[in-house]
Design an enzyme around this catalytic site. Structure first.
Site, mmCIF file in Angstrom:
data_model
loop_
_atom_site.group_PDB
_atom_site.id
_atom_site.type_symbol
_atom_site.label_atom_id
_atom_site.label_comp_id
_atom_site.label_asym_id
_atom_site.label_seq_id
_atom_site.Cartn_x
_atom_site.Cartn_y
_atom_site.Cartn_z
ATOM 1 N N THR A 176 23.271 -8.985 44.994
ATOM 2 C CA THR A 176 22.726 -9.955 45.941
ATOM 3 C C THR A 176 23.376 -9.578 47.249
ATOM 4 O O THR A 176 24.385 -8.877 47.255
ATOM 5 C CB THR A 176 23.165 -11.394 45.526
ATOM 6 O OG1 THR A 176 22.351 -11.843 44.445
ATOM 7 C CG2 THR A 176 23.011 -12.406 46.647
ATOM 8 N N ARG A 204 11.573 -16.566 37.000
ATOM 9 C CA ARG A 204 12.939 -17.130 37.044
ATOM 10 C C ARG A 204 13.438 -17.171 38.496
ATOM 11 O O ARG A 204 13.278 -16.221 39.246
ATOM 12 C CB ARG A 204 13.860 -16.280 36.184
ATOM 13 C CG ARG A 204 15.339 -16.724 36.216
ATOM 14 C CD ARG A 204 16.149 -15.940 37.227
ATOM 15 N NE ARG A 204 17.576 -16.192 37.121
ATOM 16 C CZ ARG A 204 18.478 -15.759 37.997
ATOM 17 N NH1 ARG A 204 18.105 -15.053 39.030
ATOM 18 N NH2 ARG A 204 19.742 -16.014 37.828
ATOM 19 N N VAL A 205 14.019 -18.280 38.866
ATOM 20 C CA VAL A 205 14.618 -18.385 40.197
ATOM 21 C C VAL A 205 16.108 -18.653 40.010
ATOM 22 O O VAL A 205 16.491 -19.483 39.185
ATOM 23 C CB VAL A 205 13.967 -19.534 41.008
ATOM 24 C CG1 VAL A 205 14.661 -19.703 42.352
ATOM 25 C CG2 VAL A 205 12.476 -19.255 41.206
ATOM 26 N N GLY A 206 16.926 -17.947 40.758
ATOM 27 C CA GLY A 206 18.374 -18.110 40.627
ATOM 28 C C GLY A 206 18.954 -19.067 41.658
ATOM 29 O O GLY A 206 18.251 -19.894 42.241
ATOM 30 N N ASP A 207 20.246 -18.928 41.885
ATOM 31 C CA ASP A 207 20.966 -19.832 42.780
ATOM 32 C C ASP A 207 20.773 -19.510 44.264
ATOM 33 O O ASP A 207 20.947 -20.374 45.122
ATOM 34 C CB ASP A 207 22.475 -19.757 42.489
ATOM 35 C CG ASP A 207 23.013 -18.342 42.706
ATOM 36 O OD1 ASP A 207 22.360 -17.384 42.241
ATOM 37 O OD2 ASP A 207 24.065 -18.190 43.343
ATOM 38 N N THR A 227 27.286 -14.890 44.925
ATOM 39 C CA THR A 227 26.696 -13.823 44.118
ATOM 40 C C THR A 227 27.278 -13.860 42.712
ATOM 41 O O THR A 227 28.471 -14.103 42.553
ATOM 42 C CB THR A 227 26.938 -12.432 44.732
ATOM 43 O OG1 THR A 227 26.557 -11.437 43.770
ATOM 44 C CG2 THR A 227 28.398 -12.216 45.110
ATOM 45 N N GLY A 228 26.428 -13.654 41.725
ATOM 46 C CA GLY A 228 26.896 -13.678 40.340
ATOM 47 C C GLY A 228 25.876 -14.376 39.460
ATOM 48 O O GLY A 228 24.702 -14.464 39.828
ATOM 49 N N GLY A 230 23.556 -16.634 38.424
ATOM 50 C CA GLY A 230 22.925 -17.706 39.195
ATOM 51 C C GLY A 230 22.881 -19.032 38.471
ATOM 52 O O GLY A 230 23.062 -20.093 39.084
HETATM 53 N N1 ASP Z 1 23.057 -14.791 41.970
HETATM 54 C C1 ASP Z 1 21.946 -13.898 41.802
HETATM 55 C C2 ASP Z 1 20.926 -14.566 40.931
HETATM 56 O O1 ASP Z 1 21.302 -15.188 39.962
HETATM 57 C C3 ASP Z 1 22.295 -12.580 41.211
HETATM 58 C C4 ASP Z 1 23.614 -11.993 41.602
HETATM 59 O O2 ASP Z 1 24.155 -12.282 42.646
HETATM 60 O O3 ASP Z 1 24.131 -11.182 40.846
HETATM 61 O O4 ASP Z 1 19.758 -14.412 41.159
#
Ligand code: ASP
Length: 308
Positions: A176, A204-207, A227-228, A230
């Site tokens: 991200t 799918r929608v993340g954070d 980032t990580g 989500g």
């Molecule tokens: N946070 C992002 C998501 O879940 C992915 C990431 O940062 O690794 O879409």
């Protein structure tokens, strides 16, 4: 009121393990991070707003195929690409976000168009694309967004899933980009953009585009870009949680941010990190995994980049 500006950027928590990182690739990551810091810092040095600085920094990161956002975004389980982005202005908590889009060269600019040209906070899919066209934003054809490395990562992930194994390689799963800034007048802003997680389900929608989870800004406390995993960031409302700890318990930025990343996230099996800038110009960049591509600068000091 003349304050020192501050800017931090990230290129995701999905870093390659040290033993798989070559000198050349490491140098390429540092160079790309430096360019993004420069893009944001130029705005702040010229007296521009935190909002413009995070927009420019994130556009530079979206244009760089090394990172999972814009060009170089990861693939969904069915081989597509769906991007999410958000931007938030700490002045009045104005916010704009998009989810599930492919086409606009810079998803963060579409998020900004949502904030500035509509009365909504989030648009998805076709509606977001329609707005991007109305706003005259540049589009690219699908090959522009394609990278061999991301396609290989999808094949590896699908093979693991097929064998019933869990994909625990952050370099394959994560990525991200984001930026947070404080300008000389004390305004804060945050922006985040992503292709999401490799092999995610279509839709799918993340954070990243969720205000208060992966992106948050309030001039009184902090601006955050995460980032990580989500789902974990959403479940612990990471961005807003840091703001709340600062506002209601008086905790300092670094302490509030570290407590969420090292205390809350693991409770929801979340690995990752975030960048944060406080109302006083402090910067914090905690992560609970091997590394996070990152860069930062405070007015009057040298810009720096780091990975591990
Ligand atoms: N946070 C992002 C998501 O879940 C992915 C990431 O940062 O690794 O879409």
């Amino acid at each position: 009121m003349n304050k020192r500006y501050a800017l931090a950027i990230h290129g995701g928590a999905g870093v390659l393990a040290r033993d798989r990182m070559s000198d050349d690739l490491e140098a390429a990551y540092h160079a790309a991070l430096s360019l993004a810091v420069q893009a944001g810092e130029t705005v702040l040095r010229d007296g521009g707003t935190a909002l413009d600085a995070v927009t420019q920094a994130v556009c530079a990161l979206e244009d760089e195929p090394l990172f999972n956002a814009g060009r170089g975004a990861v693939f969904t389980a069915d081989g597509g690409q769906e991007m999410d982005a958000a931007i938030m202005d700490g002045s009045g908590r104005r916010a704009g976000a998009v989810a599930g889009i492919l086409g606009p060269r810079n998803p963060v600019r579409v998020a900004r168009a949502v904030m500035e040209r509509t009365r909504h906070v989030m648009l998805i899919g076709d509606g977001a694309l329609c707005l991007a066209r109305e706003a005259g934003l540049p589009f690219e054809d699908p090959p522009y967004f394609f990278t061999e490395a991301r396609r290989r990562a999808l094949d590896e992930t699908l093979a693991l899933v097929e064998r019933g194994e869990i994909d625990d390689d952050p370099a394959r799963r994560h990525g991200t980009v984001g930026a947070v800034a404080r300008d000389r007048t004390g305004r804060l802003a945050a922006a985040t953009s992503t292709g999401g997680m490799t092999g995610k389900r279509k839709g799918r929608v993340g954070d990243t585009p969720i205000v208060g989870a992966g992106t948050f800004a309030d001039n009184d406390t902090c601006a955050i870009s995460a980032t990580g995993d989500g789902e974990a960031f959403m479940r612990c409302c990471a961005g807003h949680e840091i703001h709340a700890r600062m506002r209601y318990t008086g905790r300092a930025l670094a302490d509030a941010a570290a407590s969420v990343v090292s205390g809350d996230l693991p409770r929801y099996e979340g690995s990752g990190g975030l960048i944060a800038v406080g109302a006083d110009g402090d910067i914090a960049m905690p992560f609970n995994c091997e590394g996070m591509y990152r860069g930062w600068v405070i007015e009057g000091e040298n810009a720096r980049t780091a990975i591990y």
